[in-house]
Design a protein around this motif. Structure first.
Motif, short mmCIF file in Angstrom:
data_model
loop_
_atom_site.label_atom_id
_atom_site.label_comp_id
_atom_site.label_asym_id
_atom_site.label_seq_id
_atom_site.Cartn_x
_atom_site.Cartn_y
_atom_site.Cartn_z
N SER A 285 0.83 -1.21 0.00
CA SER A 285 0.00 0.00 0.00
C SER A 285 0.86 1.26 0.00
CB SER A 285 -0.95 0.01 1.20
OG SER A 285 -0.27 0.27 2.41
N LEU A 286 1.99 1.24 0.72
CA LEU A 286 2.86 2.41 0.74
C LEU A 286 3.52 2.63 -0.62
CD1 LEU A 286 4.11 4.75 2.22
CD2 LEU A 286 5.84 3.21 3.17
N HIS A 287 3.94 1.54 -1.26
CA HIS A 287 4.52 1.67 -2.60
C HIS A 287 3.50 2.29 -3.56
CE1 HIS A 287 5.41 0.17 -6.71
NE2 HIS A 287 6.66 0.46 -6.36
N ARG A 288 2.26 1.84 -3.46
CA ARG A 288 1.20 2.37 -4.32
C ARG A 288 0.91 3.83 -3.99
NH1 ARG A 288 -3.75 -1.17 -3.67
NH2 ARG A 288 -2.23 -2.73 -4.40
N SER A 289 0.91 4.15 -2.70
CA SER A 289 0.66 5.53 -2.28
C SER A 289 1.70 6.48 -2.86
CB SER A 289 0.65 5.63 -0.76
OG SER A 289 -0.44 4.91 -0.20
N LEU A 290 2.97 6.07 -2.83
CA LEU A 290 4.04 6.90 -3.36
C LEU A 290 3.89 7.11 -4.85
CD1 LEU A 290 7.06 5.44 -1.34
CD2 LEU A 290 6.07 7.72 -1.09
N GLN A 291 3.38 6.08 -5.56
CA GLN A 291 3.19 6.21 -7.00
C GLN A 291 2.06 7.18 -7.34
OE1 GLN A 291 5.30 4.66 -9.27
NE2 GLN A 291 6.37 4.24 -7.35
N CYS A 292 1.14 7.36 -6.39
CA CYS A 292 0.02 8.28 -6.60
C CYS A 292 0.32 9.68 -6.09
CB CYS A 292 -1.24 7.76 -5.91
SG CYS A 292 -1.81 6.16 -6.52
N LEU A 293 1.49 9.87 -5.50
CA LEU A 293 1.87 11.13 -4.87
C LEU A 293 2.71 11.96 -5.82
CD1 LEU A 293 1.72 12.59 -2.05
CD2 LEU A 293 3.95 11.53 -1.55
N SER A 294 2.46 13.25 -5.82
CA SER A 294 3.23 14.16 -6.68
C SER A 294 4.64 14.36 -6.13
CB SER A 294 2.51 15.51 -6.77
OG SER A 294 2.43 16.11 -5.48
N LYS A 312 13.01 0.69 3.91
CA LYS A 312 12.76 0.16 2.57
C LYS A 312 12.35 1.25 1.57
CE LYS A 312 9.78 -3.13 3.57
NZ LYS A 312 8.95 -4.34 3.40
N PHE A 313 11.77 2.36 2.09
CA PHE A 313 11.19 3.34 1.18
C PHE A 313 11.79 4.74 1.27
CE2 PHE A 313 7.88 0.10 1.45
CZ PHE A 313 7.48 0.00 0.12
N SER A 314 12.62 5.02 2.24
CA SER A 314 13.15 6.38 2.40
C SER A 314 13.93 6.83 1.18
CB SER A 314 14.04 6.45 3.65
OG SER A 314 13.27 6.31 4.81
N ARG A 315 14.83 5.98 0.68
CA ARG A 315 15.64 6.38 -0.47
C ARG A 315 14.77 6.59 -1.70
NH1 ARG A 315 20.95 3.00 -1.99
NH2 ARG A 315 21.51 3.95 0.02
N ARG A 316 13.81 5.71 -1.90
CA ARG A 316 12.91 5.85 -3.05
C ARG A 316 12.14 7.16 -2.97
NH1 ARG A 316 8.98 0.90 -3.87
NH2 ARG A 316 11.03 -0.07 -3.58
N ALA A 317 11.68 7.51 -1.77
CA ALA A 317 10.94 8.76 -1.60
C ALA A 317 11.84 9.97 -1.86
CB ALA A 317 10.35 8.83 -0.19
N GLU A 318 13.07 9.91 -1.38
CA GLU A 318 14.00 11.02 -1.59
C GLU A 318 14.28 11.24 -3.07
OE1 GLU A 318 17.47 10.17 0.67
OE2 GLU A 318 16.46 10.43 2.62
N GLU A 319 14.40 10.16 -3.82
CA GLU A 319 14.65 10.28 -5.26
C GLU A 319 13.52 11.01 -5.96
OE1 GLU A 319 15.17 6.26 -6.42
OE2 GLU A 319 17.27 6.13 -5.73
N ARG A 320 12.32 10.87 -5.45
CA ARG A 320 11.15 11.54 -6.03
C ARG A 320 10.83 12.84 -5.30
NH1 ARG A 320 7.61 8.58 -9.06
NH2 ARG A 320 5.84 9.64 -8.08
N LYS A 325 6.32 10.73 6.61
CA LYS A 325 6.28 11.27 7.97
C LYS A 325 5.56 10.32 8.93
CE LYS A 325 8.11 15.48 7.65
NZ LYS A 325 9.20 15.95 8.53
N PRO A 326 6.27 9.77 9.92
CA PRO A 326 5.59 8.97 10.95
C PRO A 326 4.79 9.88 11.89
CG PRO A 326 7.97 8.50 10.85
CD PRO A 326 7.73 9.76 10.08
N VAL A 327 3.66 9.37 12.36
CA VAL A 327 2.80 10.13 13.27
C VAL A 327 2.59 9.32 14.55
CG1 VAL A 327 0.58 11.27 13.60
CG2 VAL A 327 1.64 11.22 11.33
N ASP A 328 2.80 9.95 15.69
CA ASP A 328 2.59 9.31 16.98
C ASP A 328 1.14 9.48 17.44
OD1 ASP A 328 5.27 8.48 17.36
OD2 ASP A 328 5.81 10.53 17.92
#
Length: 384
Positions: A285-294, A312-320, A325-328
């Protein structure tokens, strides 16, 4: 105190779900000098994932079960660690022990000897318990709090079954919406008076439905500039989401390929979105969410799963040029605000079903088969 009270222990379901609920008697806890003893009336049925001992989950079964099937799919795709096999008898429930009763609403039964007469609380008050660090475990008839600061009074306009939904799932949803607000403001400021901001809420369990309602209230004066879309996995959640006002809804049918789901979501949102609130939060779901995110967008996830997913996803997010953001869990001040908003009817709670605590075993079976709409609440005493 030598009296005994009932306690229910709900553990990881076995292959037949017949050996996961135990009922026994325990001593009634003594009242802390500066605290109180609460007679538990209602408690939300919750569980904690066992996959990572360092992650302390406070998500309800119904809050996350919309994406329970994704675990096996993550394993199949090689994006998640292998899990112990699950019986088809409980395919709808993730492997894990039910969480030990943090969502508690009840009545003040006794006050400590050092509590002053002019304190805010008195015996007989209806209260909800803030899930502070070290809160006692267990679905018991009585629970103690060391200090009264962890209690929030419940108005007569809120039933105790609804109140039991507020301290964890609803509070996390509120804090997430509030955390997203500063990003919404910045986006609208940068885009000028005619600009808009698009939010995608992933999931239609309790967390997502709370977030939908809270966001709808929070942005009620900005409806023309803030659009909300719900990505739903289950048909039931799809219908529930559509019942609440007129929001965009896109169904994430797992029979489709990822590319089709991503394109379907972009079509529903009229392009990529600026903010994603992802309460499904599996790798898939997170991978899909990132693909739908600008580019430059942000995804909010619960801090309880951040430890597993961020590496697993920080580097991929930085590239884009994206951010995760984690929420407590929210604060007790936010819990008081939530109680007020629900009590005045400004925020409508999602659906829930109430069951006698004696039926806990049957409740677990129904949860495993995804037969309960909304939250499942256990009732220990017949009090309005």
């Amino acid at each position: 105190m030598n009296q005994l009270c009932r306690q229910v222990s709900i553990e990881s379901p076995g292959p037949t779900i017949n050996d996961c609920v135990f009922s026994f008697e325990v001593p009634v806890p003594d009242v802390p000098p500066k605290g109180a003893r609460i007679r538990v009336v209602c408690a939300g049925a919750c569980y904690r994932l066992r996959r990572s001992p360092s992650i302390s989950s406070i998500s309800s079964v119904s809050s996350t079960s919309s994406f329970s099937s994704e675990i096996s799919q993550d394993v199949a795709c090689g994006t998640a660690p292998a899990l112990p096999p699950q019986s088809p008898a409980h395919h709808g429930l993730r492997d894990g022990a039910l969480f030990p009763g943090y969502e508690v609403a009840g009545i003040v039964e006794s006050l400590g000897t050092e509590v002053e007469d002019n304190e805010e609380f008195k015996v007989g008050d209806r209260v909800v318990l803030y899930p502070y660090e070290g809160v006692p475990h267990g679905y018991a008839e009585f629970i103690i709090v060391p200090e009264l600061q962890y209690l929030v009074k419940i108005p007569d306009t809120i039933s105790l079954s609804v109140a039991a939904m507020l301290p964890t799932g609803a509070l996390l949803a509120m804090n997430t919406v509030f955390k997203a607000h500063e990003y919404v403001e910045n986006i609208l400021r940068e885009r000028g008076d005619n600009g808009s901001c698009k939010i995608l809420i992933v999931g239609t369990g309790g967390l997502a439905l709370w977030a939908l309602r809270i966001a709808g209230h929070h942005y009620q004066n900005m409806k023309n500039r803030v659009s909300i879309t719900v990505a739903s996995l289950k048909d039931e959640g799809f219908l529930l989401a559509r019942e609440y006002e007129k929001v965009n809804v896109v169904q994430w049918n797992e029979d489709l390929y990822e590319k089709q789901l991503i394109e379907r979501t972009k079509d529903a949102c009229q392009g990529t979105v600026d903010i994603v609130i992802d309460f499904g939060t599996t790798s898939r779901s997170l991978h899909r969410s990132l693909q739908c995110l600008s580019r430059g967008g942000v995804v909010f996830i619960s801090s309880e799963v951040a430890e597993k997913l961020l590496p697993k996803f920080s580097r991929r997010a930085e590239e884009r040029q994206q951010c995760i953001k984690p929420v407590d869990m929210g604060s007790i001040e936010q819990l008081r605000q939530l109680v007020e908003l629900v009590g005045t009817g400004e925020i409508e709670p999602p659906p829930h079903c109430v069951f006698p605590a004696e039926e806990a075993c049957e409740v677990v079976k129904k949860l495993c088969q995804s037969e309960i709409a909304g939250r499942a609440i256990l009732r220990f005493h017949s009090v309005n």
